[in-house]
Design an enzyme around this catalytic site. Sequence first.
Site, PDB file in Angstrom:
ATOM      1  CD1 TRP A   1      -0.204  -1.656   3.059  1.00 47.46           C
ATOM      2  CD2 TRP A   1       0.727   0.369   3.301  1.00 47.46           C
ATOM      3  NE1 TRP A   1       0.626  -1.703   4.169  1.00 47.46           N
ATOM      4  CE2 TRP A   1       1.206  -0.465   4.346  1.00 47.46           C
ATOM      5  CE3 TRP A   1       1.183   1.684   3.265  1.00 47.46           C
ATOM      6  CZ2 TRP A   1       2.111  -0.045   5.316  1.00 47.46           C
ATOM      7  CZ3 TRP A   1       2.086   2.122   4.226  1.00 47.46           C
ATOM      8  CH2 TRP A   1       2.533   1.259   5.237  1.00 47.46           C
ATOM      9  CG  ASN A   2       5.153   1.263   0.120  1.00 46.29           C
ATOM     10  OD1 ASN A   2       4.651   0.517  -0.721  1.00 46.29           O
ATOM     11  ND2 ASN A   2       6.446   1.381   0.272  1.00 46.29           N
TER      12      ASN A   2
ATOM     13  CE  LYS B   1      -3.664  -9.257  -2.618  1.00 47.15           C
ATOM     14  NZ  LYS B   1      -4.187  -8.060  -1.916  1.00 47.15           N
ATOM     15  N   PRO B   2      -4.173  -5.290  -5.721  1.00 44.39           N
ATOM     16  CG  PRO B   2      -5.605  -3.545  -6.222  1.00 44.39           C
ATOM     17  CD  PRO B   2      -5.481  -5.018  -6.319  1.00 44.39           C
TER      18      PRO B   2
ATOM     19  N   GLY C   1       6.234  -6.706  -0.906  1.00 47.05           N
ATOM     20  CA  GLY C   1       5.584  -6.660   0.403  1.00 47.05           C
ATOM     21  C   GLY C   1       6.532  -7.084   1.498  1.00 47.05           C
ATOM     22  CB  SER C   2       5.848  -8.047   4.963  1.00 44.80           C
ATOM     23  OG  SER C   2       4.984  -9.146   4.771  1.00 44.80           O
TER      24      SER C   2
ATOM     25  CD  GLU D   1      12.379  -6.082  -5.825  1.00 43.77           C
ATOM     26  OE1 GLU D   1      12.838  -5.285  -5.004  1.00 43.77           O
ATOM     27  OE2 GLU D   1      13.045  -6.591  -6.728  1.00 43.77           O
ATOM     28  CG  LEU D   2      10.641  -9.941   0.134  1.00 42.12           C
ATOM     29  CD1 LEU D   2      11.036 -11.233   0.799  1.00 42.12           C
ATOM     30  CD2 LEU D   2       9.173  -9.948  -0.256  1.00 42.12           C
TER      31      LEU D   2
ATOM     32  CB  CYS E   1      11.035  -1.042   0.524  1.00 47.02           C
ATOM     33  SG  CYS E   1      11.082  -0.378  -1.145  1.00 47.02           S
TER      34      CYS E   1
ATOM     35  CD  GLU F   1      10.408  -2.757   6.268  1.00 47.01           C
ATOM     36  OE1 GLU F   1       9.653  -3.750   6.367  1.00 47.01           O
ATOM     37  OE2 GLU F   1      10.696  -2.233   5.183  1.00 47.01           O
TER      38      GLU F   1
HETATM   39  P1  NAD Z   1       2.251  -7.492   3.183  1.00 40.64           P
HETATM   40  O1  NAD Z   1       3.221  -8.579   2.974  1.00 40.64           O
HETATM   41  O2  NAD Z   1       1.408  -7.522   4.408  1.00 40.64           O
HETATM   42  O3  NAD Z   1       1.214  -7.418   1.958  1.00 40.64           O
HETATM   43  C1  NAD Z   1       1.639  -7.227   0.637  1.00 40.64           C
HETATM   44  C2  NAD Z   1       0.592  -7.791  -0.300  1.00 40.64           C
HETATM   45  O4  NAD Z   1       0.533  -9.210  -0.145  1.00 40.64           O
HETATM   46  C3  NAD Z   1      -0.820  -7.302  -0.053  1.00 40.64           C
HETATM   47  O5  NAD Z   1      -1.456  -7.109  -1.290  1.00 40.64           O
HETATM   48  C4  NAD Z   1      -1.464  -8.444   0.708  1.00 40.64           C
HETATM   49  O6  NAD Z   1      -2.863  -8.526   0.576  1.00 40.64           O
HETATM   50  C5  NAD Z   1      -0.810  -9.636   0.043  1.00 40.64           C
HETATM   51  N1  NAD Z   1      -0.775 -10.862   0.841  1.00 40.64           N
HETATM   52  C6  NAD Z   1      -0.761 -10.980   2.194  1.00 40.64           C
HETATM   53  N2  NAD Z   1      -0.702 -12.292   2.541  1.00 40.64           N
HETATM   54  C7  NAD Z   1      -0.669 -13.006   1.382  1.00 40.64           C
HETATM   55  C8  NAD Z   1      -0.605 -14.397   1.077  1.00 40.64           C
HETATM   56  N3  NAD Z   1      -0.539 -15.318   2.029  1.00 40.64           N
HETATM   57  N4  NAD Z   1      -0.588 -14.776  -0.214  1.00 40.64           N
HETATM   58  C9  NAD Z   1      -0.619 -13.845  -1.207  1.00 40.64           C
HETATM   59  N5  NAD Z   1      -0.702 -12.514  -0.980  1.00 40.64           N
HETATM   60  C10 NAD Z   1      -0.719 -12.089   0.305  1.00 40.64           C
HETATM   61  O7  NAD Z   1       3.069  -6.139   3.087  1.00 40.64           O
HETATM   62  P2  NAD Z   1       2.538  -4.646   3.290  1.00 40.64           P
HETATM   63  O8  NAD Z   1       2.377  -4.357   4.741  1.00 40.64           O
HETATM   64  O9  NAD Z   1       1.401  -4.386   2.384  1.00 40.64           O
HETATM   65  O10 NAD Z   1       3.770  -3.799   2.710  1.00 40.64           O
HETATM   66  C11 NAD Z   1       4.809  -3.311   3.489  1.00 40.64           C
HETATM   67  C12 NAD Z   1       6.080  -4.070   3.185  1.00 40.64           C
HETATM   68  O11 NAD Z   1       6.379  -3.990   1.796  1.00 40.64           O
HETATM   69  C13 NAD Z   1       7.300  -3.495   3.892  1.00 40.64           C
HETATM   70  O12 NAD Z   1       8.030  -4.542   4.455  1.00 40.64           O
HETATM   71  C14 NAD Z   1       8.080  -2.846   2.756  1.00 40.64           C
HETATM   72  O13 NAD Z   1       9.467  -2.760   2.990  1.00 40.64           O
HETATM   73  C15 NAD Z   1       7.771  -3.748   1.620  1.00 40.64           C
HETATM   74  N6  NAD Z   1       8.026  -3.092   0.340  1.00 40.64           N
HETATM   75  C16 NAD Z   1       9.100  -3.510  -0.384  1.00 40.64           C
HETATM   76  C17 NAD Z   1       9.421  -2.886  -1.585  1.00 40.64           C
HETATM   77  C18 NAD Z   1      10.618  -3.322  -2.398  1.00 40.64           C
HETATM   78  O14 NAD Z   1      10.714  -2.917  -3.549  1.00 40.64           O
HETATM   79  N7  NAD Z   1      11.536  -4.109  -1.853  1.00 40.64           N
HETATM   80  C19 NAD Z   1       8.616  -1.841  -2.040  1.00 40.64           C
HETATM   81  C20 NAD Z   1       7.535  -1.438  -1.282  1.00 40.64           C
HETATM   82  C21 NAD Z   1       7.242  -2.076  -0.088  1.00 40.64           C
END
Ligand code: NAD
Length: 521
Positions: free
Chosen positions: A144-145, A168-169, A218-219, A240-241, A274, A369
């Site tokens: 979401w960031n 999938k947003p 994501g995370s 990309e985490l 991130c 983080e």
């Molecule tokens: P998150 O992992 O909670 O969610 C990310 C996405 O994954 C969401 O769309 C969520 O609905 C989906 N998701 C959750 N569980 C899932 C599953 N079991 N199977 C499939 N999809 C699933 O992360 P967040 O809180 O939305 O984002 C923040 C994180 O993203 C931070 O750690 C940040 O550093 C990272 N991030 C990394 C980059 C990069 O380029 N490395 C860029 C932006 C954000």
Amino acid sequence: MSASAESYPTPGTFSPATGAELEPVEQTHVDEVKDTVERARAAQKEWRLTTLHEREEAMQAIARRVLERADEIVEIISQETGKNPSEILVNEVSGIAEYAKIAAKEAKAALSPVKVSISKIAYPGKSATVEPVPRGVIGIIAPWNYPLSIFYKPLFPALLSGNGVVLKPSEFTPRTGAWLVEQCQAVLPEGLVRVVQGGGEVGEALIESGIDGLTFTGSVATGKKIAARCGELLIPCSVELGGKDAAIVLADCDLDRTAIGIAQWALHNCGQNCAAIERVYVEDAIADRFVEKLGQIVEKVRVAGEGELCEIGPLQNHQQLDIVEAHVRDALDKGAELVTGGERTGSGLGYRPTVLDRCTAEMEVVTDETFGPVIAVVRVQDADEAVDKANAARYGLNGSVWTKNLARGEEIARRLEVGVALVNNHAIVGSMANVPWTGVKDTGTGVAASRFSYHTFVRPRTVFIDKSSKPDPWWFPANEDLQELGETLVDFSLGSLTSVLRLAKVAGRRVKAIQKLARGD
Ligand code: NAD
């Protein structure tokens, strides 16, 4: 505004700047996800036949639509994230056309067929071309960031490669993702780009739905689960985490520029980046002056709700605010000194930009983080100690060195265990379509943006043509010449010049024997 884990509002139903309730967005039923993927696959059958030029024009048309409707999307993002409109316009919207243009240039480099060089002596009459082929339908799961621009990195290359896409947003920012898909649908063949809405369960359903490639941002926890499942299903995936970026401040830096540069890249997007600078390793010799200056700058950073103009928005969600508060509390309990900030702003999920001095590796604010507006300063004796401490992290996205001595800065930057090593700047390449965005360790194995990211979107197909009218000399049958052929090939591989003549002779005898077998003599 405080919320416990059990009482967090449903994601996407709460405006973080004002606290206003938002109308929930309809979720995609998990049973519908497969059908969505199949429709994108049907549309992709035509799309993959288009030329790169046609696709490039379509990307420009999407970019134009976004720019022409900038007001609409700025309002949506502002509502979902609380960021202020000018911040959104500059960081998420205004660069889309240029991004698409450069992404198309990268596509040309990544998608051009390669004619393979084949030895005419060892393989007479043969030629081969390797051509990148679109994988089919690519799933894009996003956080979401940066709810709009986070999609640019995978969306443009996926489409330019000739794929269909299902986005999938994040469940926290569903409207922005849906809006972007609408703009794509207005330009592209029906069904080629589609959206599914929901949380983790919908993301899981997308992975199980027969997609041919996945990019996940994501995370770390979610990314590892997803990478494991993609491994089982043999789906190429790019993850990309998280990050915990370090900046190293050397005694000879330009203090004014360094302090404001670090404040910028630590607090940009309220630190929900991130590649936000979360740790600063500063040489003792200038630590007092640096901390004082950084504190003065950060104190002046205004948060949404503090007047017309402000530099940053609030935290996007309650979970994130709780992490920020927990990290700051933990640091102060363990002896960190609060230079500025350390409290909420009183408006929505706003948190005052914070500088903590004399932090140590025992503190969460240095090891985990934070993803919020908090800068942890660690004082070090020298650059070597700074590099060791910076590399002790379990993440490695960007890392920067701030110094007037560019050659030394470059040497030190190369010692950082990161995907992007910088001197006197940080995170800036995230908006460049021709620079790979990648990391090491828990930041993940993914490569986003640039020609280096195409493995997820295309597979290499080899087309091999044999124009020779004769059989190859190593085909059946085995006869007394086969051993000699092998020995001569060994000599040839060792560079023996006389072997070429012997090779021609023994190969000639072998070909005759093979033709005899084929004729049935
Ligand atoms: P998150 O992992 O909670 O969610 C990310 C996405 O994954 C969401 O769309 C969520 O609905 C989906 N998701 C959750 N569980 C899932 C599953 N079991 N199977 C499939 N999809 C699933 O992360 P967040 O809180 O939305 O984002 C923040 C994180 O993203 C931070 O750690 C940040 O550093 C990272 N991030 C990394 C980059 C990069 O380029 N490395 C860029 C932006 C954000």
